[in-house]
Structures are given as structure tokens and as C-alpha cells.
Design a protein around this motif. Structure first.
Motif, short mmCIF file in Angstrom:
data_model
loop_
_atom_site.label_atom_id
_atom_site.label_comp_id
_atom_site.label_asym_id
_atom_site.label_seq_id
_atom_site.Cartn_x
_atom_site.Cartn_y
_atom_site.Cartn_z
N THR A 33 0.85 -1.19 0.00
CA THR A 33 0.00 0.00 0.00
C THR A 33 0.89 1.24 0.00
OG1 THR A 33 -1.93 1.01 1.04
CG2 THR A 33 -0.20 0.24 2.54
N THR A 34 0.25 2.39 -0.13
CA THR A 34 1.02 3.64 -0.05
C THR A 34 0.26 4.66 0.81
OG1 THR A 34 -0.09 4.58 -1.98
CG2 THR A 34 1.97 3.36 -2.40
N ASP A 35 1.03 5.55 1.39
CA ASP A 35 0.44 6.65 2.16
C ASP A 35 -0.53 7.43 1.27
OD1 ASP A 35 0.22 8.70 4.19
OD2 ASP A 35 1.56 9.91 2.95
N TYR A 49 -14.52 -8.91 8.00
CA TYR A 49 -14.73 -9.12 6.56
C TYR A 49 -15.54 -7.93 6.05
CZ TYR A 49 -16.74 -10.76 2.22
OH TYR A 49 -17.14 -10.85 0.91
N GLN A 50 -15.08 -7.31 4.99
CA GLN A 50 -15.79 -6.13 4.48
C GLN A 50 -15.77 -6.08 2.96
OE1 GLN A 50 -15.64 -1.88 6.11
NE2 GLN A 50 -14.07 -1.78 4.52
N GLU A 51 -16.93 -5.80 2.39
CA GLU A 51 -17.00 -5.47 0.96
C GLU A 51 -17.10 -3.94 0.88
OE1 GLU A 51 -19.95 -7.90 -1.08
OE2 GLU A 51 -19.37 -9.62 0.14
N GLN A 73 -16.49 8.53 12.19
CA GLN A 73 -15.26 8.71 11.40
C GLN A 73 -14.92 7.40 10.68
OE1 GLN A 73 -13.43 12.01 11.99
NE2 GLN A 73 -15.53 12.39 12.69
N ALA A 74 -15.61 7.13 9.58
CA ALA A 74 -15.38 5.89 8.83
C ALA A 74 -14.49 6.16 7.63
CB ALA A 74 -16.69 5.29 8.36
N ASN A 75 -14.73 7.28 7.00
CA ASN A 75 -14.02 7.62 5.77
C ASN A 75 -14.28 9.11 5.53
OD1 ASN A 75 -13.62 8.16 2.92
ND2 ASN A 75 -13.49 5.95 2.64
N GLY A 128 -8.10 7.16 12.65
CA GLY A 128 -8.79 6.19 11.82
C GLY A 128 -10.20 5.96 12.35
N ASN A 129 -10.75 4.79 12.04
CA ASN A 129 -12.09 4.43 12.50
C ASN A 129 -11.98 3.60 13.77
OD1 ASN A 129 -14.65 3.43 12.91
ND2 ASN A 129 -14.98 2.75 10.80
N THR A 130 -12.32 4.21 14.90
CA THR A 130 -12.25 3.49 16.18
C THR A 130 -13.63 2.89 16.54
OG1 THR A 130 -12.66 5.56 17.36
CG2 THR A 130 -10.35 4.89 17.12
N1 COA Z 1 -3.52 0.15 -0.87
C1 COA Z 1 -3.42 0.13 -2.20
N2 COA Z 1 -4.38 -0.40 -2.99
C2 COA Z 1 -5.46 -0.91 -2.40
C3 COA Z 1 -5.63 -0.92 -1.01
C4 COA Z 1 -4.60 -0.35 -0.23
N3 COA Z 1 -4.65 -0.29 1.10
N4 COA Z 1 -6.80 -1.50 -0.72
C5 COA Z 1 -7.36 -1.85 -1.88
N5 COA Z 1 -6.56 -1.50 -2.89
C6 COA Z 1 -6.77 -1.69 -4.34
C7 COA Z 1 -7.74 -2.80 -4.64
O1 COA Z 1 -7.08 -4.05 -4.65
C8 COA Z 1 -8.23 -2.40 -6.01
O2 COA Z 1 -7.27 -2.76 -6.96
P1 COA Z 1 -7.72 -3.29 -8.40
O3 COA Z 1 -8.46 -2.14 -9.03
O4 COA Z 1 -6.42 -3.59 -9.05
O5 COA Z 1 -8.59 -4.47 -8.16
C9 COA Z 1 -8.27 -0.88 -5.94
O6 COA Z 1 -7.39 -0.51 -4.86
C10 COA Z 1 -9.63 -0.32 -5.67
O7 COA Z 1 -10.19 -1.05 -4.58
P2 COA Z 1 -11.61 -0.73 -4.03
O8 COA Z 1 -11.94 -1.66 -2.90
O9 COA Z 1 -12.56 -0.65 -5.17
O10 COA Z 1 -11.34 0.73 -3.45
P3 COA Z 1 -12.34 1.81 -2.94
O11 COA Z 1 -12.19 3.04 -3.70
O12 COA Z 1 -13.73 1.27 -2.76
O13 COA Z 1 -11.75 2.10 -1.48
C11 COA Z 1 -12.27 1.56 0.80
C12 COA Z 1 -11.72 1.06 -0.52
C13 COA Z 1 -12.31 0.42 1.77
C14 COA Z 1 -11.37 2.67 1.30
C15 COA Z 1 -13.70 2.15 0.56
O14 COA Z 1 -14.47 1.22 -0.18
C16 COA Z 1 -14.42 2.48 1.81
O15 COA Z 1 -14.01 3.35 2.57
N6 COA Z 1 -15.54 1.79 2.09
C17 COA Z 1 -16.29 2.01 3.31
C18 COA Z 1 -15.63 1.30 4.42
C19 COA Z 1 -16.15 1.75 5.76
O16 COA Z 1 -16.41 2.90 5.96
N7 COA Z 1 -16.28 0.80 6.68
C20 COA Z 1 -16.70 1.04 8.00
C21 COA Z 1 -18.14 1.28 8.02
S1 COA Z 1 -18.60 1.83 9.57
#
Ligand code: COA
Length: 332
Positions: free
Chosen positions: A31-33, A218-220, A257-259, A285-287
Motif C-alpha cells: 500500500t502507499t500513504d 470481513y468487508q466489501e 469517522q469511517a471515511n 482512523g475508524n475506532t
Molecule cells: N492500498 C493500495 N491499494 C489498495 C488498497 C490499499 N490499502 N486497498 C485496496 N486497494 C486496491 C484494490 O485491490 C483495487 O485494486 P484493483 O483495481 O487492481 O482491483 C483498488 O485498490 C480499488 O479497490 P476498491 O476496494 O474498489 O477501493 P475503494 O475506492 O472502494 O476504497 C475503501 C476502498 C475500503 C477505502 C472504501 O471502499 C471504503 O471506505 N468503504 C467504506 C468502508 C467503511 O467505511 N467501513 C466502516 C463502516 S462503519
């Protein structure tokens, strides 16, 4: 008859010392910052380290902070409701452990689990005990050690969460301050998008579940994002409308604070400007259950008696809701 409201009369908080930065995550996973900051707004999060250290360790510190600020002894607390998704143990309730460790000998307590909406669910549950006159001093504590259910090989989930705790004291108010309204919702069909697969009664822990890493979150992400943006914004706009509040009337939005992008979308829908929105996701982050009380804790000195405050949350389940509070005190 004068209506009794439950007013927040003190706020406490605690975050662990250890800072897990995006730079450190870069050494642990691909991953990256830049990716993390752009997608979530998070720069770092706190992690509770140490053998045998559970959520209660942080909650006890938040509660001690709260009691000290209010100048009351632990024995004066009558009820403790702990909102957590990472209890110290499956049972007994973490509230019981907190009462024991914090010396709240005269209190009874229990846990509420509504994932990231747990704090506002617990807050509104606690408010009933004040409004009915049953209790005069109730502590609501939100706490999570999310690092205990994070798979640090899963880069899409583990970058989001951190550890921390916040607590509030509720007392009766008859002058129109306190918790005035709430909209609380659940939709259990959303459970497929965000859950912990094993460790509950449906799928108890076995060697297989551990090997399959089923005890982590587990999260989609994309689906959760979509639901969160819509639902948190909807209930926040709805509670303003039904209480006749315009954006000018709202002093503060306190969003879960989820996103950062979800926070911005909620504020935009409410037409509340950025300087009125509490945001500390970059630091913590999200606590989960900790986010809302930690925001109140950090912003407490800027809050004034009479401020209209909207709390908004969204979490696994799905669960979501908003709460309208007229703030009851100025900080000395
Ligand atoms: N670093 C670099 N790349 C990452 C990564 C990370 N930490 N996590 C995922 N990726 C990649 C994926 O593998 C994907 O690559 P691909 O296109 O080659 O398949 C790409 O980034 C996009 O992934 P995706 O899951 O579609 O990203 P996104 O834009 O949906 O962002 C979250 C991911 C999790 C940040 C975002 O979906 C989100 O914030 N969802 C809500 C989560 C949340 O709030 N949960 C708590 C609820 S209370």
C-alpha cells in the motif's frame, strides 16, 4: 409537567500511545500513504499494545478522565452502558469489567453491540433511564480495540481501523438541554457486507476457522461505502428537517469517522460548512464505537451551552442513525 431530558454533563477520552502510521503500514503490506490518504483521509491510527490488554483498559481510562472532570466519585454512577464490538470476552459484558476496574461499585451495566452505530444506540438507550427518572447518573462508554480483529494482510480493511475510547456522563436536565431527538435504524440484510465470520454461536472457533482467518473483519468496501453515504446523510437531513433546523442553526456535526469522503458527503447533504464538522479520522482512523465520544472529547472546549449538535453514525449490520443534542454546558 416539565419534560426531563438526558444531558451530557461531562466527556472523557483515551487513545493508546502507539501510533501506527501509513508509513509503517507500507512496510507491512502493498500500500502507499498516498492511496490511504486519498481514499480514506487517514494518516495514522492508535494501537493498544500489551499482553492481555482488552478494550476495558481503554474504557476505564476514558471513564476515569470523565469522573475527574465532573468531580464525582465512581460510587455515584448508577448505570454503565458500554458500546463495543470488541468486548474483552464473549461474556461477561465489558461494562461489568469496566465497573469493577473503575470502582463503580453501585452501578449495574451491560453492553450494546451495533457496530459503528453502537455509541448512539447506547446513548439513546441510556437517555431513557434518565428521562423516566429511574437514574440520575449514567455513563455511556464507546470503546473498541479494532486491532484485535484486523488481518494486517488484508490491505483493503486493516488500513481503516484503530483503537480508542470515549465516554459521556448523562444527567437530568429540565431546561430544554440534552438529547432532544433521535432516528435509529437497522437493516439486517446488510450483514453480508460487513461482519466477522467466526467466533459466534453460528460458527464457533475451531482450528479451521483460525487457519482460514475468519476471526477478522470481513468487508466489501464499495457496498459499505454506498450504503453509508446514503443512509448517514439521509438520517442527518431528516432529523434537521423534523426539528425545523437549518444549516445555520447547527453549531456542530459530529459524524462517525469511517471515511473522510463519507463525512464530506453527509456534511454536504446537510449543507453544513466544513468548519462546523468534527473530523479526527486523520489521527485515529475508524475506532468504531470510539469515534463519536472521542470527537466530543477533543472539541469539548469549543462547545457552548445551547449549541445545536447533530451526531450521525453508520455501521455494520447495517445500523445507522442520527441524534439531535442541545449542548448543556460551557467548559470552564
Ligand atoms: N492500498 C493500495 N491499494 C489498495 C488498497 C490499499 N490499502 N486497498 C485496496 N486497494 C486496491 C484494490 O485491490 C483495487 O485494486 P484493483 O483495481 O487492481 O482491483 C483498488 O485498490 C480499488 O479497490 P476498491 O476496494 O474498489 O477501493 P475503494 O475506492 O472502494 O476504497 C475503501 C476502498 C475500503 C477505502 C472504501 O471502499 C471504503 O471506505 N468503504 C467504506 C468502508 C467503511 O467505511 N467501513 C466502516 C463502516 S462503519
Amino acid at each position: 409537567m416539565t419534560k426531563v431530558h438526558a444531558a451530557i454533563t461531562a466527556v472523557g477520552g483515551y487513545v493508546p500511545d502507539y501510533i501506527l502510521t501509513n508509513a509503517e503500514l507500507e512496510t507491512m503490506m502493498d500500500t502507499t500513504d498516498e492511496w490511504i490518504q486519498t481514499r480514506t483521509g487517514i494518516r495514522e491510527r492508535r494501537i493498544l499494545k500489551g499482553e492481555g490488554m482488552g478494550s476495558s483498559e481503554m474504557a476505564v481510562k476514558a471513564v476515569a478522565n470523565l469522573l475527574e472532570k465532573r468531580g464525582i466519585s465512581p460510587e455515584e454512577i448508577e448505570l454503565v452502558i458500554c458500546a463495543t464490538t470488541t468486548p474483552d470476552m464473549m461474556f461477561p459484558a465489558t461494562a461489568n469489567i469496566i465497573c469493577d476496574k473503575a470502582g463503580m461499585k453501585n452501578a449495574w451495566g451491560y453492553d450494546v453491540n451495533a457496530a459503528c452505530s453502537g455509541f448512539i444506540f447506547a446513548l439513546n438507550t441510556a437517555a431513557q433511564f434518565i428521562e423516566t427518572g429511574r437514574h440520575k447518573k449514567v455513563v455511556v462508554v464507546g470503546v473498541d480495540k479494532m486491532s484485535s480483529i484486523m488481518n494486517y494482510e488484508d490491505r483493503a480493511v486493516s488500513i481503516i481501523f484503530g483503537d480508542g475510547s470515549g465516554a459521556v456522563l448523562l444527567e437530568p436536565d429540565t431546561e430544554g438541554y440534552g438529547i432532544l431527538d433521535a432516528i435509529l435504524r437497522t437493516d439486517g440484510s446488510g450483514r453480508v457486507f460487513l461482519h466477522q465470520k467466526a467466533g459466534g454461536s453460528a460458527r464457533p472457533a475451531t482450528i479451521e476457522t483460525v487457519m482460514n482467518k475468519e476471526h477478522y473483519v470481513y468487508q466489501e468496501g464499495k457496498s459499505v461505502f454506498k450504503f453509508a453515504v446514503k443512509n448517514m446523510a439521509d438520517v442527518s437531513a431528516e432529523i434537521m428537517a423534523r426539528n425545523g433546523l437549518t444549516a445555520d442553526d447547527v453549531a456542530w456535526l459530529v459524524p462517525h469517522q469511517a471515511n473522510k469522503r463519507i463525512i464530506d458527503a453527509t456534511a454536504e447533504r446537510m449543507q453544513v460548512s466544513a468548519e462546523k464538522v468534527m473530523v479526527n479520522i486523520h489521527k485515529y482512523g475508524n475506532t468504531t464505537n470510539g469515534t463519536l465520544p472521542l470527537c466530543l472529547w477533543e472539541w469539548e472546549s469549543k462547545l457552548h451551552r445551547g449549541d445545536n449538535i447533530i451526531l450521525a453514525a453508520f455501521g455494520g449490520g447495517f445500523t445507522w442513525g442520527s441524534t439531535y443534542i442541545r449542548w448543556a454546558y460551557d467548559t470552564k
